[in-house]
Design a protein around this motif. Sequence first.
Motif, mmCIF file in Angstrom:
data_model
loop_
_atom_site.group_PDB
_atom_site.id
_atom_site.type_symbol
_atom_site.label_atom_id
_atom_site.label_comp_id
_atom_site.label_asym_id
_atom_site.label_seq_id
_atom_site.Cartn_x
_atom_site.Cartn_y
_atom_site.Cartn_z
ATOM 1 N N ALA A 174 -8.125 6.356 0.512
ATOM 2 C CA ALA A 174 -6.443 6.350 0.789
ATOM 3 C C ALA A 174 -6.379 7.087 1.822
ATOM 4 N N ARG A 194 -6.492 4.460 4.736
ATOM 5 C CA ARG A 194 -5.376 3.455 4.659
ATOM 6 C C ARG A 194 -4.066 4.253 5.321
ATOM 7 N N SER A 228 -4.703 4.581 -3.619
ATOM 8 C CA SER A 228 -5.960 3.918 -3.511
ATOM 9 C C SER A 228 -6.795 3.766 -4.723
ATOM 10 N N GLU A 275 0.996 -1.174 -0.029
ATOM 11 C CA GLU A 275 -0.116 0.029 -0.092
ATOM 12 C C GLU A 275 0.879 1.339 0.016
#
Length: 418
Positions: A398, A401, A393, A363
């Motif tokens: 995002a 995350r 993302s 990620e």
Amino acid sequence: MAHLLMIESWVGAMSSLLPRAIHESGHRFTFLTRDLQHYLRSAPAHPHPLLAADNVLTAETNDVPSLLSYVERMHGVLAFDGVISSCDYYLSTVAAVAAHLGLPGADPRAVERAYRKDLTRATTSAAGVPGPRFALTRDWPATAKAAAELGYPLVVKPVDLCAGMHVREVRDETALREAYLALEAFPVNARGQERVPTVLLEELLVGPEVSVETVTAAGTTYVIGVTDKSLAGRPWFVESGHMFPAALDDADRDAAVDTAVNAIDALGLDHAVAHTEVKLTADGPRLIEVNPRPAGNRITELVRRVTGVDLPSVFAELAVGRQPDLRARETGVRSAAISFLLPPRAGVVAGIDGVAALASNPEVVDWSAKPAGHRAGEPTSNNSYLGHVMVTSPDLNARARAERVVGTLDVRYAEPTA
């Protein structure tokens, strides 16, 4: 190939974005500073960006009349095509130099109005751009009186500092006095420039904060997008993270954009990249400030990963008088976010647990962490960060995350020995 004169810079920006953008745009640059050691002692881990400069010049950049004379002589030898800086404290200087040499650039008076928060408030208020109720003062009796008239809670701001330095919320006269004395004890900024002693008092605005990223050329302002901003560290206003694009409904996005564009127009800012901060309150959008340069805190990297538009490169293109390509491109990324690691408390960092796992986390597209031995202070400005995590993302998730990943990092402190 154009030749730019870069006058001073933030050390962080010097380490990557602006020199990279200049070279990727097919240009070269000469770097001019009053204090070469300011950059050399930063000792970045990667090759120092000064190595990319064709020339490194030293002159007193804080004395504008003397600087104009010096740069005019150097221009006769090196033939500059544009002038640029990433450091807020020298944006007005760059505009003055460009105008003096007859090179492309924004109106120096407009840049000054945008950079100076007191001038921004006065100009945009007169033009009807919505903002907080405010007062400008220059001594303690006037400050105390204006605060009582505006009513607490308030925000106290210097008018000519950056990165949220000395911006704080105050809820009574005792806190106001403390904030006022802190500003009074800081008469010179980090670059040796005398500060404007004006104090800006504003009503405390409540609501989500966003920034509007724009490019203005030939009198037209182009909106690249809107970024959301997370704040922490109360009573300070430390930016703890950002996501681009902001997850807003059309009405809120349009309100933020209209406020930013109207502020830029009111200031007379043209031939410029701008980062304009807006608060979305229950009573509508309110202008916070206009920054006449690309956004900091890696927001430009979030924009690039989502839209393909590289704002530092746009900044360089404008500096040499070229019309930049602002068309968005498909990148496969729907949102990008950055979350900052703030120090839990002041002290010497012994290490940051969890950093080793960042390199293998699919990620994470970019990250940093301060090394052991770094002396952390209280999180009072955007200079307080111990590191960051950036993620992308395929959806508008995002931000969550990035916050989740930075939450896996744990700061260990070196305890003082007996």
